[in-house]
Every structure is written in structure tokens, then in C-alpha cells.
Motif scaffolding. Sequence first.
Motif, PDB file in Angstrom:
ATOM      1  N   ASP A 137       0.816  -1.205   0.000  1.00 35.75           N
ATOM      2  CA  ASP A 137       0.000   0.000   0.000  1.00 35.75           C
ATOM      3  C   ASP A 137       0.856   1.264   0.000  1.00 35.75           C
ATOM      4  O   ASP A 137       0.335   2.373  -0.172  1.00 35.75           O
ATOM      5  N   SER A 138       2.155   1.111   0.178  1.00 37.39           N
ATOM      6  CA  SER A 138       3.041   2.279   0.235  1.00 37.39           C
ATOM      7  C   SER A 138       3.514   2.713  -1.153  1.00 37.39           C
ATOM      8  O   SER A 138       3.592   3.915  -1.452  1.00 37.39           O
ATOM      9  N   HIS A 139       3.838   1.749  -1.995  1.00 36.72           N
ATOM     10  CA  HIS A 139       4.337   2.014  -3.356  1.00 36.72           C
ATOM     11  C   HIS A 139       5.502   3.009  -3.324  1.00 36.72           C
ATOM     12  O   HIS A 139       5.554   3.957  -4.102  1.00 36.72           O
ATOM     13  N   SER A 140       6.424   2.783  -2.404  1.00 34.15           N
ATOM     14  CA  SER A 140       7.568   3.681  -2.251  1.00 34.15           C
ATOM     15  C   SER A 140       8.855   2.911  -2.528  1.00 34.15           C
ATOM     16  O   SER A 140       8.854   1.694  -2.728  1.00 34.15           O
ATOM     17  N   THR A 141       9.947   3.663  -2.522  1.00 32.38           N
ATOM     18  CA  THR A 141      11.250   3.020  -2.719  1.00 32.38           C
ATOM     19  C   THR A 141      11.554   2.053  -1.585  1.00 32.38           C
ATOM     20  O   THR A 141      12.094   0.959  -1.809  1.00 32.38           O
ATOM     21  N   ALA A 188       6.835   4.567   4.311  1.00 31.30           N
ATOM     22  CA  ALA A 188       8.000   5.403   3.959  1.00 31.30           C
ATOM     23  C   ALA A 188       8.033   6.676   4.792  1.00 31.30           C
ATOM     24  O   ALA A 188       9.114   7.127   5.223  1.00 31.30           O
ATOM     25  N   ARG A 189       6.879   7.310   5.044  1.00 31.00           N
ATOM     26  CA  ARG A 189       6.847   8.545   5.811  1.00 31.00           C
ATOM     27  C   ARG A 189       7.340   8.328   7.236  1.00 31.00           C
ATOM     28  O   ARG A 189       8.102   9.138   7.779  1.00 31.00           O
ATOM     29  N   LYS A 195      10.203   7.395  12.925  1.00 33.06           N
ATOM     30  CA  LYS A 195       9.188   6.736  13.753  1.00 33.06           C
ATOM     31  C   LYS A 195       9.178   5.227  13.455  1.00 33.06           C
ATOM     32  O   LYS A 195       9.767   4.758  12.488  1.00 33.06           O
ATOM     33  N   ALA A 196       8.463   4.520  14.297  1.00 35.31           N
ATOM     34  CA  ALA A 196       8.303   3.082  14.076  1.00 35.31           C
ATOM     35  C   ALA A 196       7.469   2.853  12.820  1.00 35.31           C
ATOM     36  O   ALA A 196       6.453   3.519  12.600  1.00 35.31           O
ATOM     37  N   ALA A 197       7.888   1.879  12.021  1.00 35.04           N
ATOM     38  CA  ALA A 197       7.182   1.584  10.773  1.00 35.04           C
ATOM     39  C   ALA A 197       6.941   0.073  10.695  1.00 35.04           C
ATOM     40  O   ALA A 197       7.634  -0.649   9.969  1.00 35.04           O
TER      41      ALA A 197
END
Length: 540
Positions: A137-141, A188-189, A195-197
Amino acid sequence: MLEDDSVNNVKHKQHTDSHNHNEGDENDEAQHRLDDHNPTPPMVTDDKTTHDNHDRHNAHNRYNTHNMHNIHNNPDSVLKRLWHAFYYSALYERHFLRYNRWDFSVLFWMPLATIIVVWWIFSRPFIVDLPIGVIDDSHSTYSHTLTRYLDASPDINVTKVYSSPAAAQDALMRQQIYAIIIIPQNFARNINQGKAAPIILKVNAQFSSHSGIIQRGVQSSVGTFSAGVEIKRSIKQGVNPSQAKINYAPISIRRVNLFNVGSNYQQFLASTVLPALLHILAMIIGATTIGREIRDRTFYEWCRAMLANAATDATPQMSTTLTDPKSNTRLIGIPVLAHHQFFPLTRSTQDQLRLSPLAPPVALNHILQPPVHRPTLAMYIAGLHGRFIWAILAYALWGALALTLAIQYSHVGLGVWAVTYAAYLLLLMLSIWLGAILSIGSYSLRTGLSLTGFISAPSYAFAGIAYPYIAITDSAKYWADMLPLTHYLKLQIGLLQMDAPIGTYNRIVIGLAVATLISLLLTAVLCQRAFAHPERWGGR
């Protein structure tokens, strides 16, 4: 003198009548009788002749009793009788296996096929590339990098990145994948903000082996990814790279696998499953070999086989076969003790013998009546070894094959292998005697097989292989300790896979030997009891 001439005339007339009767029916009826056996001569009703026959019978019994006394006092004769009991029991069983292919297959083809199939199932000894799915759901690097780390793990394989939870759930229910990893939208944010991810792992824990390997692979991949992110952030803040690694993980774990280093499932499961399956088949053989004599009411036939050529029992002259006049095929085989040929009867062939007009009464009476003398306890022990010698030899071969396959991943000496093989032979004989005890003790083959399955089938679950022995309840431990397979597998794993000293398991070897001896004696005692209670035979 006149009385003797009268008796001789009666005997001569009886012989002449019998001879003429046989010559008159030789074209048709003689072909349906028992292999050219002449019919029983009609009984002579002369009182003097009957008295003489009775005297000769008493003299024969006194002769047998005298021989019986001499044999018991002569060690050589005792050993000879025990050898005859063993030899003719083995011959008796050999003829049964010759005409009953299913029982022969349980000795030869079934264990061989079991070993081949089990070893083929585990021919890929390491569990790798378990399929999992990813919902990104992130679609990030960061999410793409984490997906690559997961796919690079040797334990798991990312088969597909799903766009919706419903599609991933459907694949999980169809067992196309065994786990789902969900990367949240703010993944990613949160990393950029320090922060914890967390990510979410949904695993099908119904398959314990699968779930454990998947969790290990995901934890390793995520830990590597997380360490890389944290170290990179520290380096950007001006920390030395080596110091950054130490700051991230000041305490590390160095894992050393003592035994089965590569988590080889062929070594872990296949090498222990094979003795368990052979243990089950051996108990089945023990139950059926003795149980069918009780079911088919042929226990006396085996006893006659043990008493063959002994001075304590008669050896009747009989034909070997009963032939069907229509198909000209063998219906039944009757033991011919004089020629040392034994053809065990079955329930169906007994019915054919009773209903067939071709069977003379003397044959049926011989089958249903006990021998002149009872076999001794020592003869039963020798006879039991003769009955099961073919099973012992066959399963000794299969056990040697299974243990040879088990040591291909370990480096053990010949002495260690020999001790393990000796323990396996004790387990084999103990399994056979236990199966025989269950059948002959209950006077029912069906009950014996049911109890055999109840004891042997779940024994592997209590052996501490798939489920830790120390984690089961106390009551389950009592049951596990009574099962011989538990102790044997403990010895096999300790010697072949853990390189433990041989002396560590001396108590197990001694215990198996004592249990085998006790069960053999109990089987022989139960055979004596069964001989004395023929009215209880015939139960299914």
C-alpha cells in the motif's frame, strides 16, 4: 488257532472287497478323491478283531509314552525335537505364503514400497522458497526494497504482489500462498521521520513447519532491511560506519547448530518415519500370523507340524489335495506329515472340505481333532520362531536398508551402526510378539488388529519427534514410556545424529531385550492356553 484263522479270513475278505470296489470306480470317482488315496476300509464288527485292535492301540500308546520319557531325558533328542518344531513351522508358514500373495506382499513388496516412497517424498531434504504474497500500500522506494529483500531470502519466495486484500485472502485459502505481508501506506513517511514503521505478517499457522520457516525468513529479511536503514541514517549524521553498526546492535547472537546443521528434513523425519512404519507392519504380521490360526480353527494343524517326525505323535498318510471335478483346480491342501508338506487351511477351504462329497470323513476328523500329545512350552517357543522366521529375515533386511539410508548425512562408525541395528532387531521381534499376544490373547483376529492399530499407529506422535517429549502432559508421558518405539527412536537419534556415546543408551538396549524375552514367553503361554480351549476358536 481257529480264532486266529477266523480273524485272518475276515481281514482277507475285507481287503478283497476294498480292492474290488476301487477297481470298479477307477474311471470316474477315483479322480475326485484325495490324490489316489484309497477310501477308509469298512469297520470290522468281529469282537475278537476289535479287541485285538484295542490291544495294539494301547501298546502303541505305551510305546509313545516310553519314547516320550526317553526323549525328555535325552538332551540330544530334546534339541532335535526343538529343531523339528522350528523347521516344520517355518515350512508350514512358507507354504502358506506361497499360496497367499497378499500376506507375502506384506513381508516383501509393501515394506520395500514404503521405504522407496518415503525416501522419495523427502528427496528434497530442505524446505526452501515457500510461496508468500505481498500487499504494497506504500508504493515507495522503501517498500520495493523490502520486497526485494524478502524475495532474496532462501526460505521464502514472493510469488505475487497483490493489489487488494480480497485477492490475497483468496490465494491464502486456496493454499497457493502460505503467508501475506502487508506494507502500510505510511511506511515510507514513518521511516523518514524516524518513527516506528511496522509491517503486518499474516501466516497460516495451521502448518506449523511452514509457518515457522516463513516467520524465520521474514524476520531475517526485515531485520537486515531495518539495520540498513538505521545505519544509513547514522552515517548521514556523521557517525563512523563501523561505530554505527555497533550502535545499532551492541549485542549480537551467533547461532551454532550442533546437530542437523542444515535443517535436513530427510534426516529429521524420513530416518525416523521408516522405523515407525516398519514397527506398525511388524505388529500387523504378528497379529495375523497367529490370529488366522484361531479364526480358521487350524491351530491343531500347526501343532501337528511342530510334532512332525517326533515319536510323540502319529504321522497319518493322506493325500495332499482336494480337486474340483469341474475346473480341475486345487480346492484345499491337507497336511501330509509323512512327506513333510504342509498346506495351511483357511475358513473358506474348511467349508469346502465339509460340504464336498469328495472328502472322506477321516480327513475332516484329522483336521478338527487335536494331536496325540501337546507341544511343550519350549516347542512353542521354537515353533513361534519358525512361524516368524520369514518375517524376521525380511524385515531385518528392510531395517538394514533404512538405517543405511539414515547415516548418509552423518559420519558414524560401524560399531555405532551395529548397536543401532541390534536395537532395531529387538524392536522388530518385540513388535511381532506384541501383535501375536493381542490376537491370541483375545481369540480374535479382528480384535487383535484393532488393538494393534490403536497401539502402533499413534506411537510416532508420542515419540518426541514432531512434538517435544518434555512438553507433553504427565499422563501422556506414561503412555509414551510404555511404547517401545519411543525408546528406540531416542537411541537412534542419539547415536546416528547426535554422536552420543554408545554407553549412554545401554539401559534402552537392555530394556528392549528384556521386554522381547518376556513377550515371547507370554506368547508361548497363550499358545498353550489356546490349545486347551478350541471351543473359543473361530471368532472373526
